[in-house]
Design an enzyme around this catalytic site. Structure first.
Site, short mmCIF file in Angstrom:
data_model
loop_
_atom_site.label_atom_id
_atom_site.label_comp_id
_atom_site.label_asym_id
_atom_site.label_seq_id
_atom_site.Cartn_x
_atom_site.Cartn_y
_atom_site.Cartn_z
N TRP A 184 5.53 -0.41 7.80
CA TRP A 184 4.63 1.10 7.54
C TRP A 184 4.87 1.60 9.07
O TRP A 184 4.36 0.92 10.18
CB TRP A 184 3.41 0.52 7.21
CG TRP A 184 2.43 1.55 7.19
CD1 TRP A 184 2.53 2.58 6.50
CD2 TRP A 184 0.80 1.67 7.70
NE1 TRP A 184 1.33 3.45 6.48
CE2 TRP A 184 0.42 2.58 7.24
CE3 TRP A 184 0.19 0.54 8.35
CZ2 TRP A 184 -0.95 3.22 7.57
CZ3 TRP A 184 -0.94 1.10 8.94
CH2 TRP A 184 -1.68 2.19 8.30
N ASP A 265 -1.23 -8.42 6.42
CA ASP A 265 -1.71 -6.95 6.30
C ASP A 265 -1.64 -6.95 4.51
O ASP A 265 -0.44 -7.01 4.07
CB ASP A 265 -0.77 -5.79 6.68
CG ASP A 265 -1.32 -4.36 6.53
OD1 ASP A 265 -0.64 -3.62 6.89
OD2 ASP A 265 -2.41 -4.23 5.61
N LYS A 301 -6.00 1.38 -2.05
CA LYS A 301 -5.32 1.39 -3.32
C LYS A 301 -5.88 0.61 -4.36
O LYS A 301 -6.04 1.08 -5.80
CB LYS A 301 -3.79 0.91 -3.05
CG LYS A 301 -3.26 1.75 -2.42
CD LYS A 301 -3.48 1.73 -0.83
CE LYS A 301 -2.53 2.33 0.17
NZ LYS A 301 -2.52 2.41 1.40
#
Lengths: 455, 428
Positions: A184, A265, A301
């Protein structure tokens, strides 16, 4: 813009200052020319013009590569435009989705007139913290039962990563963090600003569009002892390529043998496979061996709470005493950053997680989102195959989670944006969540054109 | 295969320790050397208060408003706003700079409805995580773009100010502010410090209702300060956490800022809705930086966003929606103004009551400062030892610097509070 010089202007400020000058003793003072009875324009006084702001040298910051895609998309007037940039879930109709269970939880909160808006403690909402830890580590996790875990509410995944990184920079003996290549786009900035030294380890293999497992093991194997290693718990962003369970086990053994500190993560728990426990296996494997690790969780999300910024940082320690001390130091990182975390989103999550029915409903809605994405993968794969698009596109159905790393290069991406109004990041990453049955054909056409016309 | 190295693990991990290995089930303890951190001096008070079982306990520690029954308050305008936005929507990411609408309305409060700076788009502004977040963003920005600068901080100030600029790696200096003898402003020393600071220094100023002292400069004094800042070319950063809360009138409470703007200063400003809208836990605020022109403002804003992105990506949406709903609707905005005045009036009333009570008890000391000081806090002048006695003997909780949160004072407890204060101070 204020131009001109002091002698010609007659603003109220000038007149006041001139009057004051006349009352001054004749001797010189800082910034005043006693002979001319004028006052040099101060750097921060715009009305005098001709002098620079203290920030005059500030140049325009670069557009964020991911969030900048949406900015460009919004500017495009084309009716067939598609936003496959930022990873936010969309329905078949291309609309954002607020989960039913979230809506209900929010109504409950709003209707409860006994609720107040007081500051949360620095570590956030206690219920939320406990429930979040259980969610990722497992309800029966011994680490949780033994109080070896400290969990603090943070601002979504980003905030959890940053707070964890700042803690490590202050209290951990090794300041090197290895991040997968690619990762990311915000990861290197988060860790860099926190004061860690960022190195990479091989991860994605462009030739197979899968995992470069050998490269990964080699790079972790040659890392300095005790180095921090960033792992994506599941649904690697941007590639969608995850290690298998067997590969995770080998990674775990290697990491433990080198005393590497795992930093997970976890931004897509439940979103990748549709099953919360399955998506937490990598983390739980490491916790099970009794060792220490760090986990950053995001509810952006999987609960659709994007803008509410809900997340949690958990540090699994050797014993409860250490966990307590670690927590107190986390508070010292948080307090000068934003004092305490925002209450709204965390309250919604806690409401859902603690109610058995709502939790059930959530898992159903979560699976539906994951299933729709898997469906889009299949549809896109089929569409490319039926067009006879050159190349092996099986990675589209092999990769997992919200993103597909298409393998398209930046020239091809630019072409697709210009000719087909398709917005995605220049690394070829597309957000499957932005697709629908209706729009898959257009995307397939664009990919086909890009691949056949540009190398 | 993985090599399993067993090493005797000592209690401390030294940076230079040679190979520290781990077996499969026995990892090295990474954090054994971590010391317990000191409790936050302000938030730690509330924790202690909550743990106290005494029925007489009084919390005049943290600065959160309470009504006359000692209960937290959700403003009616806020409830109505929430009703309107609840079930709406989507919870999509805000842009990195936050809610545009909320920022627009917020700038009007600080800079004035008809501000030319706003019209000319000269203000770089982003939504921030309440006042703390705004200050921190500015401190990080200051470090990045004025790397050699210091920050001058008043003595005393909100304790977290020191933490913020320290964590941003900006070296700190102090300037005189509070005068213990008069329990007022040490204006002469403050002006000396301003004059003696190197030209172009950065100063942190409390726009109104100074925390923790409640001592503000007068309008005339602000004008002199502004003039001296011009002479020295200093940068003024205003922390405005109590607009509306000090006098009851937001326009009046922004006077210091308006004076500086009129003199042409390009200021920085942190604004918070924690107290004046009662949105504490929602973490809603705004950071603004006045620039020379629109182009520069765009550049500065983009850089502020660059600092926010690796900290939290984008700010929380809920609180911002509440603010923009209220400020964007004239009726709701009027309701808010009424409610803010109500809060400020109650506090002013409690100041009067506390002072009267103490005087009626025959206190040998002067309590004039209780009504002269303004805003949520009263700097009582009590010593840490006296504060400890208040806590241990009377179950009254406040920070050890003698700061009383007047918001925690009610008609129900003001008598008890006065008696206790009298008890511990009558022999001084």
């Amino acid at each position: 813009m204020h131009g001109g010089n002091a002698s010609g202007s007659s603003s109220p400020a000038d007149r006041r200052l001139s009057a004051l000058v006349r009352h001054l003793e004749g001797s010189s003072r800082d910034g005043i020319d006693a002979g001319n009875h004028s006052i040099a324009a101060a750097p921060t006084s715009g009305s005098y013009g001709g002098r620079n702001s203290v920030f005059d040298h500030v140049v325009m910051g670069p557009e964020d590569p991911i969030l900048g895609v949406t900015v460009a998309y919004n500017k495009d007037p084309s009716p067939v435009k598609m936003n496959l940039g930022v990873g936010a879930y969309r329905t078949e109709e291309g609309k954002p989705l607020v989960l039913n269970v979230v809506r209900r939880a929010e109504q409950m909160l709003v209707n409860d007139s006994s609720r107040v808006k007081e500051y949360l403690p620095i570590v956030g909402l206690a219920d939320f913290n406990k429930l979040s830890a259980k969610l990722i580590l497992g309800a029966d996790s011994p680490a949780v039962q033994e109080n070896r875990v400290t969990t603090v509410q943070c601002l979504s995944g980003t905030g959890s990563l940053r707070v964890g990184a700042e803690f490590l920079a202050r209290h951990y003996h090794q300041h090197t963090i290895l991040i997968p290549q690619p990762t990311w786009g915000n990861h290197p900035k988060v860790f860099g600003l926190a004061g860690l030294s960022v190195k990479t380890y091989r991860y994605y293999d462009p030739s197979t569009r899968g995992l470069d497992f050998e490269g990964l093991m080699e790079d972790l194997g040659s890392a300095p002892s005790g180095a921090i290693v960033l792992f994506h718990a599941c649904a690697h962003n941007p590639t969608g390529v995850d290690p298998t369970a067997q590969q995770w086990e080998q990674i775990r053994q290697l990491a433990r043998s080198k005393a590497l500190l795992p930093f997970f993560d976890s931004a897509y728990q439940g979103f990748a496979s549709g099953n919360l426990d399955t998506d937490a296996q990598s983390v739980r494997m490491f916790v099970k061996d009794g060792g220490e690790c760090i986990v950053a969780q995001s509810f952006a999300k999987n609960m659709g709470l994007y803008g509410e910024r809900v997340g949690a940082l958990s540090i699994v320690c050797r014993n409860a005493d250490v966990a307590g001390r670690v927590e107190s130091q986390l508070k010292l990182v948080i307090r000068p950053m934003y004092s305490n975390p925002p209450i709204h989103g965390a309250s919604i999550v806690a409401t859902v997680l603690k109610d058995r029915n709502m939790f059930q409903e959530w898992t159903v809605e979560l699976k539906a989102m994951a299933d729709r994405i898997i469906n889009m993968r299949t549809q896109l794969f089929d569409a490319l195959r039926s067009r006879g698009t050159p190349g092996d596109w099986s990675h589209i159905i092999k990769q997992i989670g919200m993103f597909t790393f298409t393998g398209l290069n930046s020239k091809q991406v630019a072409f697709m944006t210009k000719e087909y109004h398709i917005y995605m990041t220049s690394d070829g990453r597309i957000s499957m969540a932005g697709l629908s049955s209706r729009t898959v054909p257009h995307l397939a056409d664009a990919i086909h054109a890009a691949v056949t016309r540009l190398a | 295969m993985a090599h399993l190295i067993r090493v005797g693990c000592s209690g401390r991990l030294s940076k230079y320790s040679s190979v520290v290995g781990a077996t499969r089930s026995m990892s090295t303890a990474w954090w054994r050397h971590v010391e317990p951190a000191p409790k936050d001096p302000i938030l730690g008070v509330s924790e202690a208060f909550l743990a106290d079982p005494s029925p007489h306990k009084v919390n005049v520690g943290v600065g959160a408003y309470r009504d006359d029954n000692g209960k937290p308050v959700v403003l009616n305008c806020v409830r109505e706003a929430e009703r309107r936005i609840g079930g709406n929507l989507n919870m999509e990411y805000l842009p990195m700079g936050g809610s545009v609408k909320m920022v627009e309305e917020t700038l009007k409060l600080a800079y004035g409805d008809n501000s030319d700076l706003i019209k000319d788009k000269r203000i770089a502004a982003v939504q921030a995580l309440s006042g703390t977040g705004a200050c921190r963003l500015f401190a990080d920005f200051q470090k990045r773009f004025s790397p050699d600068s210091h920050v001058y901080i008043p003595v005393p100030t909100w304790s977290n100010h020191h933490n913020i600029w320290r964590d941003a790696n900006v070296p700190q200096r102090t300037f005189h502010y509070y005068h213990p003898e008069t329990k007022g402003l040490d204006f002469a020393s403050m002006m000396d410090d301003i004059k003696n600071a190197p030209n172009g220094s950065f100063f942190l100023l409390h726009a109104c209702a100074h925390n923790p002292t409640g001592v503000d400069p007068t309008e005339e004094q602000w004008k002199e300060i502004s003039y001296q800042f011009k002479v020295k070319g200093h940068f003024a950063f205003f922390d405005m956490a109590y607009q509306g809360f000090a006098s009851g009138d937001p326009e009046r409470d922004a006077k210091s800022i308006r004076i500086f703007l009129e003199d042409g200063h390009q200021i920085g400003c942190s604004q918070s809705y924690a107290k004046n809208m009662g949105l504490y836990g929602q973490r809603v605020g705004c950071l603004s930086v006045v620039c020379e022109d629109e182009k520069q403002a765009v550049a500065v804003k983009s850089q502020l966003q660059q600092l926010a992105r690796p900290m939290y990506s984008n700010p929380p949406v809920h609180g911002a929606l509440i603010v923009s709903t209220i400020l964007g609707d004239p009726e709701l905005k009027n309701l808010w103004l009424k409610e803010v005045k109500g809060m400020a009036d109650r506090i002013i009333g409690m100041r009067t009551a506390l002072r009267e009570n103490l005087e009626n008890l025959g206190s040998p000391l002067s309590w004039e400062h209780v009504t002269k000081q303004i805003g949520m806090f009263c700097y009582s002048g009590m010593t840490p030892e006296q504060v400890d006695r208040l806590t241990n003997e009377f179950h009254i909780y406040m920070t050890r610097n003698g700061r009383i949160s007047m918001a925690g004072v009610t008609t129900g407890n003001v008598g008890y509070l006065a008696k206790a204060i009298h008890e511990v101070t009558k022999s001084s």
